[in-house]
Design a protein around this motif. Sequence first.
Motif, short mmCIF file in Angstrom:
data_model
loop_
_atom_site.label_atom_id
_atom_site.label_comp_id
_atom_site.label_asym_id
_atom_site.label_seq_id
_atom_site.Cartn_x
_atom_site.Cartn_y
_atom_site.Cartn_z
N GLN A 17 0.68 -1.02 -0.11
CA GLN A 17 0.04 0.02 -0.15
C GLN A 17 0.44 1.65 0.11
OE1 GLN A 17 -2.07 1.66 3.80
NE2 GLN A 17 -3.79 1.37 2.70
N TRP A 18 0.86 1.95 -0.66
CA TRP A 18 1.64 3.34 -1.58
C TRP A 18 0.37 3.95 -1.05
CZ3 TRP A 18 6.71 2.59 -3.78
CH2 TRP A 18 7.71 4.01 -3.53
N MET A 19 0.73 4.79 -0.16
CA MET A 19 -0.42 5.59 0.30
C MET A 19 0.11 7.04 0.69
SD MET A 19 -2.30 6.26 4.22
CE MET A 19 -1.04 7.31 4.79
N THR A 20 -0.11 8.15 -0.22
CA THR A 20 0.45 9.55 0.06
C THR A 20 -0.83 10.70 0.79
OG1 THR A 20 0.99 9.10 -2.24
CG2 THR A 20 0.47 11.48 -1.61
N ALA A 21 -0.15 10.32 1.53
CA ALA A 21 -0.64 11.57 2.86
C ALA A 21 -1.27 13.05 1.93
CB ALA A 21 -0.39 11.46 4.16
N GLY A 22 -0.45 13.25 2.05
CA GLY A 22 -0.20 15.14 1.24
C GLY A 22 -0.59 15.63 2.84
N ARG A 23 -2.07 16.47 2.26
CA ARG A 23 -2.89 17.60 3.73
C ARG A 23 -3.31 16.62 4.33
NH1 ARG A 23 -7.52 18.21 -0.29
NH2 ARG A 23 -6.25 19.57 -1.91
N GLY A 24 -3.74 15.63 4.18
CA GLY A 24 -4.23 14.80 5.49
C GLY A 24 -4.78 13.97 5.44
N ILE A 25 -4.76 12.67 6.46
CA ILE A 25 -5.17 11.75 5.96
C ILE A 25 -5.50 11.69 7.69
CG2 ILE A 25 -5.11 8.78 5.93
CD1 ILE A 25 -4.62 8.99 2.86
N VAL A 26 -6.21 10.61 8.14
CA VAL A 26 -6.25 9.98 9.69
C VAL A 26 -6.47 8.23 9.06
CG1 VAL A 26 -7.41 10.39 12.28
CG2 VAL A 26 -7.80 12.41 10.72
N HIS A 27 -6.19 7.45 9.77
CA HIS A 27 -6.12 5.68 9.33
C HIS A 27 -5.89 5.51 11.04
CE1 HIS A 27 -1.94 4.94 7.31
NE2 HIS A 27 -2.37 5.16 8.97
N SER A 28 -6.85 3.98 10.55
CA SER A 28 -5.75 3.18 11.63
C SER A 28 -5.45 1.69 11.26
CB SER A 28 -7.27 2.37 12.31
OG SER A 28 -8.14 1.07 12.07
N GLU A 29 -4.19 1.49 11.46
CA GLU A 29 -3.63 0.31 10.85
C GLU A 29 -3.69 -1.23 11.96
OE1 GLU A 29 -0.16 1.90 8.42
OE2 GLU A 29 -1.08 3.46 9.84
N MET A 30 -4.29 -1.78 11.55
CA MET A 30 -4.60 -3.26 12.94
C MET A 30 -4.31 -4.88 12.04
SD MET A 30 -4.70 -0.59 15.70
CE MET A 30 -5.34 -1.72 16.58
N PRO A 31 -3.61 -5.69 13.02
CA PRO A 31 -3.49 -7.00 12.78
C PRO A 31 -4.81 -7.85 12.04
CG PRO A 31 -2.28 -6.86 14.28
CD PRO A 31 -3.29 -5.64 14.65
N ALA A 32 -4.68 -8.50 10.97
CA ALA A 32 -5.98 -9.04 9.96
C ALA A 32 -6.77 -10.25 10.55
CB ALA A 32 -6.16 -8.43 9.17
N ALA A 33 -5.02 -11.17 11.34
CA ALA A 33 -4.84 -12.15 11.61
C ALA A 33 -4.62 -12.68 12.70
CB ALA A 33 -4.82 -13.21 10.43
N ASP A 34 -4.56 -14.01 13.57
CA ASP A 34 -4.34 -14.01 14.05
C ASP A 34 -2.41 -15.12 14.48
OD1 ASP A 34 -6.84 -13.65 15.80
OD2 ASP A 34 -7.05 -16.33 15.75
#
Length: 377
Positions: free
Chosen positions: A182-199
């Motif tokens: 995932q190539w994310m260009t935050a630029g002026r602003g992003i609010v997000h969460s990044e969490m494990p999706a599996a055990d």
Amino acid sequence: MLRQLLPHFSSSSSSSSPIYSLARLTRQSSSRRVPLASRKTSSSSRSSASTRPFLCLALFLLLILVVTALFLFPPAIMSSSSSSSSSAASVPFERPRKVVKKVLSLSQSEGDGATVRRSIGRHEVPNLDPFLLLDEFSVSKPAGFPDHPHRGFETVTYMLDGAFTHQDFSGRKGTIRTGDVQWMTAGRGIVHSEMPAADGVQKGLQLWINLASKDKMIKPRYQELESKDISQAEKHGVKVRIIAGEAFGVRSPVYTRTPTMYMDFTMQPGSQLHQPIPEGWNAFVYIIEGEGVFGREGAAPASAHHCLVLGAGDGLSVWKRSGAPLRFVLAAGQPLNELVVQQGPFVMNSRAQIKKAMEDYYYGRNGFEKASQWSST
Ligand code: FJE
Ligand code: FE
């Protein structure tokens, strides 16, 4: 495509580099001269006066050819004949990049109970313009990186093993799995969460790339690549997955606003790699697993979880001698040469811009409008 690959690559010391072809050419022409000359002397009694001018002309032309070759390619001949450096003869670069700093990344806590091995961004390697941070993360539920903002740079998340779910304040949600980017260009602003999706333990790399001051306030953008869509190439025991830039004549479709190359190499024992890197770009290697020799054939091997900062030059050579395969990422980027003022997830050019970013986030302005009424699920 494979032919384009060859100049940068060789699996043995008898490389197909121009240096070697020229050496072979000059050697051939001088050996051809020997039989000609000896024939001339041994058969001088039989040779008629009419053939002698032709022999002289041939010799003269040969001499011109050799002198021209010497004149046109002096560095090539000098480097192939000099014995000052053993690697100079087997490396196709004029200025091979050497390792100027080697840092072991130790584990530290980050986010909410998550563990990262930070290399770029720790005090030994504060930042390597345009790179701000490289974290190798190992995270198990319920730990993770809950709701947080970004402004002024890009985050590149590359999953090594497992899955991570990403949710942002504009309603975007997705899961990236082993080999995805995932190539994310935050630029002026992003609010997000990044969490494990599996055990179990979910592993990956997150690289932060700075944006030029003119690009810091651009509209946010995502470029997502599934593992199967990542450009790959393989030759002579070296496999490469090209996240950004070009290797072995294969290009990634990712658009890098800050010119960047980023690739994942796996080398089998007995292989070697010669990867061009643009002059003037800052570059580093991060070893994921195994060990190998970087930069100079006689260098001490470097092993997993080490970050190797590369010095100036036009390319990197790597030797994988024996044992288990070597896997590492290579990243290089054009320096921005601008002031970097960082406050956690905001990276700007001045204190005033940082203050503005914090206010914008707090009051929900200038790109953070959706921040106040959003939270991840
Ligand atoms: C963070 C700002 C952040 N390393 N590796 C401040 F953006 C973060 C953060 C991460 C992160 C996320 C992933 Cl998926 C992988 C990371 C930092 O989200 F932890 C702090 N303290
Ligand atoms: Fe983040």
